[in-house]
Design an enzyme around this catalytic site. Structure first.
Site, mmCIF file in Angstrom:
data_model
loop_
_atom_site.group_PDB
_atom_site.id
_atom_site.type_symbol
_atom_site.label_atom_id
_atom_site.label_comp_id
_atom_site.label_asym_id
_atom_site.label_seq_id
_atom_site.Cartn_x
_atom_site.Cartn_y
_atom_site.Cartn_z
ATOM 1 N N ASP A 1 60.785 -34.599 -26.415
ATOM 2 C CA ASP A 1 61.260 -34.377 -27.786
ATOM 3 C C ASP A 1 60.583 -35.285 -28.816
ATOM 4 O O ASP A 1 61.167 -35.602 -29.860
ATOM 5 C CB ASP A 1 62.777 -34.580 -27.876
ATOM 6 N N CYS B 1 61.646 -27.607 -23.402
ATOM 7 C CA CYS B 1 61.112 -28.498 -22.364
ATOM 8 C C CYS B 1 60.493 -27.751 -21.189
ATOM 9 O O CYS B 1 59.356 -28.008 -20.806
ATOM 10 C CB CYS B 1 62.218 -29.416 -21.841
ATOM 11 N N HIS C 1 60.732 -29.951 -15.656
ATOM 12 C CA HIS C 1 61.929 -29.837 -16.496
ATOM 13 C C HIS C 1 63.062 -30.737 -16.021
ATOM 14 O O HIS C 1 63.725 -31.398 -16.809
ATOM 15 C CB HIS C 1 62.421 -28.388 -16.572
ATOM 16 N N ASP D 1 56.188 -33.254 -25.346
ATOM 17 C CA ASP D 1 56.365 -31.905 -24.800
ATOM 18 C C ASP D 1 56.691 -30.858 -25.853
ATOM 19 O O ASP D 1 56.567 -29.663 -25.605
ATOM 20 C CB ASP D 1 57.397 -31.888 -23.662
ATOM 21 N N HIS D 2 57.094 -31.268 -27.031
ATOM 22 C CA HIS D 2 57.254 -30.384 -28.194
ATOM 23 C C HIS D 2 57.734 -31.224 -29.355
ATOM 24 O O HIS D 2 57.973 -32.433 -29.206
ATOM 25 C CB HIS D 2 58.239 -29.228 -27.939
#
Length: 474
Positions: free
Chosen positions: A40, A78, A134, A331-332
């Site tokens: 995140d 994720c 994950h 991851d994002h």
């Protein structure tokens, strides 16, 4: 020559030969790989322009590497984002993407080799610590610790998840201070800051294990592929008070385009954020509360940065840094109020834009920044190129070695998807295509950016981008 002198001569010669052989082994050994995944993490780092953030360790890595300022992930969640990282392929849009792949393997269905499996076949010892796939530790089951349910079969020589007082990997994932485990999200505070050292929150145990693994791996003659997954700044936003204190009295920048879109978009109601106890406050209506949420997110970034620093310090202490490729990857992204969203899962820029830093010994352009558009899929082939091993035929990304050698090199369009829509980002535009055919088109050369849908004004551009998007995903 006396017997004593003869013994001294041969002892010196043997010692010199031993040293020479050791040095030769180090020279001939393939480079190690250290992949650091941070959950995140939007580009909220000083090295990416967020000047109020304290991120000295990641910034130090950035000063020695190449900073990809326009790296986009392939999915704003994720599981599917990590799927693309670890397989080099587009996949399912759900968080169970890697478990679905594992199910095929268990059924005897042949699937292409994952990144760690590929490096394992090429002589590497592969180890994961923390949240790399994950599930932290890479297992399923009620508490994510069932060794009969492996998320990535055949990938890791060791896939480790220290749990300390948080009991199990599921407890670690959403843990707060001193062993607090999420049982019901609405009973767990959305943010927290308590006195204590780094080990008072889960990532301390992860970084400690990573340090231990570096010590063991560097004593081995084989090259290693070590992936370390840091959980924060994932919800809930909990970090030791020393990191929150860094932001006391600091003026935060204004939230860009904070209003909820009036027309149709991939906007959502921040459900993941709202699961937690927010004391009845809404950050979209309460600016003081919004400010507090952002400070606690920043504290988590600084806490995560400290864990990265421990791992990099151990790499340097062992001397392995002289022969190790280091990749730091988010991851994002994560919305902090942009478009009135507090979370990820949209296809707006804030969900898809994440940091990427690559460093390797002897690189020519240390500290360079590039505006080339790249995507997560590109990491697998890039590591193959840098390690001088063959790039698998099934890889859908493009090696970034050319950009690493020349930061002015052009990138390529980046695509991403969720279950009900997909998107393509070019240098100038972002198009989002919904499954029912509805289109959003945004011009990134204007001040409106992703607040004004201009799809109806440019039908030919929409058709061209649809073709490019379809070609990439099919």
């Amino acid at each position: 020559m006396s017997v004593k002198m003869t013994i001294q001569f041969f002892s010196s010669a043997f010692f010199l030969l031993l040293i020479t052989n050791c040095q030769q082994t180090q020279v001939n050994k393939k480079p190690n790989i250290l992949l650091i995944c941070v959950d995140d993490l939007r580009p909220e780092l000083k090295s990416f322009g967020a000047n109020y953030i304290s991120s000295p360790n990641i910034d130090a890595l950035a000063s020695k590497g190449v900073i990809f300022q326009k790296h986009f992930v392939n999915s704003p969640s994720c599981g599917p984002s990590r799927y693309t990282l670890l397989t080099g392929q587009y996949g399912a849009a759900g968080n169970n993407a890697l478990f679905r792949r594992a199910s095929k393997i268990y059924q005897g269905i042949e699937v292409e080799k994952s990144m760690p499996e590929w490096f394992k076949e090429n002589g590497y010892t592969t180890v994961s610590v923390g949240k790399v796939s994950h599930h932290p530790g890479g297992r399923g089951g009620a508490n994510w610790n069932d060794s009969t349910k492996v998320e990535m079969p055949n990938a890791w020589d060791r896939h480790l998840m220290p749990v300390a007082e948080w009991q199990h990997p599921r407890g670690m994932m959403h843990g707060l201070a001193n062993g607090e485990i999420r049982k019901k999200a609405d009973k767990m505070d959305v943010f927290q800051s308590v006195e204590g050292n780094d080990n008072s929150y889960p990532d301390g145990a992860i970084s400690n294990e990573a340090v231990k693994q570096i010590g063991e791996l560097t004593s081995n003659k084989k090259p290693f592929f070590l992936a370390v997954g840091i959980i924060k700044p994932h919800l809930p936003f909990g970090a030791p008070k020393q990191y929150y204190d860094k932001y006391q009295g600091v003026k935060l920048p204004a939230i860009k385009h904070p209003n909820k879109p009036e027309s149709r978009t991939t906007w959502h109601g921040s459900g993941e954020f709202k699961k937690y106890n927010s004391w009845g406050k809404n950050p979209n209506k309460d600016s003081v509360f919004a400010d507090e949420v952002r400070r606690h997110y920043a504290a988590c970034v600084s806490y995560a940065d400290a864990q990265v620093g421990k791992v990099l310090a151990e790499l340097k202490r062992t001397g392995a840094d002289k022969n190790t490729i280091v990749v730091l990857w988010g991851d994002h992204g994560w919305h902090l109020g942009e478009h009135a969203i507090w979370g990820k899962h949209s296809l707006f820029e804030e969900s898809l834009h994440a940091p990427l830093i690559i460093h390797y010994p002897g690189m020519k352009h240390e500290g360079h920044k590039t505006d080339a558009i790249v995507e997560t899929l590109d990491i697998f082939p890039t590591l193959c190129d840098l390690a001088e091993i063959e790039i698998p035929k099934h890889i859908q990304g493009i090696s970034l070695q050319k950009i690493l050698n020349n930061s002015n090199s052009l990138g390529h369009s980046a695509v991403a998807y969720k279950s009900n829509a997909s998107t393509i980002r070019t240098v100038t535009h972002r198009m989002i295509l919904h499954k029912d055919g509805f289109v959003e088109l945004y011009d990134h050369t204007t001040t409106e950016r992703e607040t004004k849908n201009i799809a109806n004004q440019y039908p030919q551009l929409v058709e061209d981008l649809k073709k490019k998007l379809y070609a990439r995903l099919h």
